[in-house]
Design a protein around this motif. Sequence first.
Motif, PDB file in Angstrom:
ATOM      1  N   ASN A 150       0.799  -1.447  -0.385  1.00  0.00           N
ATOM      2  CA  ASN A 150       0.036  -0.150  -0.329  1.00  0.00           C
ATOM      3  C   ASN A 150       0.921   1.160  -0.147  1.00  0.00           C
ATOM      4  N   SER A 151       0.461   1.675  -1.244  1.00  0.00           N
ATOM      5  CA  SER A 151       1.864   3.190  -1.871  1.00  0.00           C
ATOM      6  C   SER A 151       1.502   4.357   0.125  1.00  0.00           C
ATOM      7  N   ASN A 200       0.004   4.511 -13.510  1.00  0.00           N
ATOM      8  CA  ASN A 200       0.317   4.050 -13.113  1.00  0.00           C
ATOM      9  C   ASN A 200       1.023   4.353 -11.663  1.00  0.00           C
ATOM     10  N   LYS A 204       0.332   4.300  -7.352  1.00  0.00           N
ATOM     11  CA  LYS A 204       1.501   3.495  -7.048  1.00  0.00           C
ATOM     12  C   LYS A 204       3.233   3.522  -6.358  1.00  0.00           C
TER      13      LYS A 204
END
Length: 306
Positions: A150-151, A200, A204
Amino acid sequence: MAAFKNKIIPVIFGLHGQFLNNDEIKLIKNNKIYGFIIFERNILNLVQLKKLIKHIKSISPNDPLIMIDHEGGRVNRFNKIFSQKKYTAEYFGKLYLIDRKNFYKETSYFIDFNVSIFKFLGIDTVAYPVADLKYKKTHKVIGDRSFSNNSRIVNKLCEYFIEKYQDKGINCIAKHAPGHGLAVVDSHFKLPIVEENKENLFKKDFLCFKNLRSKFLMIAHIKYIFLDFKIATYSSKILTLIRKKINFKGLVMTDDICMKALKENLKTKVTQPLLAGCDIILHCNGNINEMKKIIGILKKWMSQKI
């Protein structure tokens, strides 16, 4: 370049062994070298390492940075002296989610212990934290060195560790910008090529590095084909992205230029990152002949820039 001030040569060198040899002594005495990095090969015990670092500082014409690439878990340069096998980034990331009280207790112990060791030895900078995002099906070189998939958790925990270390007087080097998580090969041995699209990447991987306030940031030897045809280490586009979009305000250093991801000649490995916007070159293998050549290349470079 920030590191060129006062004619300090913008390179961090690894050293050959547990004591300085005559060539290293001469090199250090005659040049204002930015810093030195400690590896397991340099460590016999804590007393010996303290003497080595004291020797480096006593003969340097400047006050060099003393850095260690130490994360805990499987990246522990003190393995011959103590284990931190339990303290992976993954361990801290999971603990943060399930037991916040114990997370703060464990991280406090981990950081305080490391800081006390570093300060006893004379180490002022640690290559930590890893801000790379965890993926299941990519190369295991990152793996449990990442806090999370999870960023936002990665970013939050990186901020936490950076603040705690730096408040206690140990500079941090966040790594490996703008993200090593998607690599399917290990850049120590081969150039990773990431084919993820720009949108993306920003949502992320790059988000993990957003607004980090570490003193230093280490850039990855990776090619992101939707950002630039150049390797990130050599890319002014990616260095600009790190400065402006990721909003990093400190000094950017290369990852180790001895890694096999970089195939170019030594002059290119040294000068292209600086042309792209890096501040410091990292050279780790302790090869004195290469170190001498790098000093010559950088002195020439600096004479043209100042």
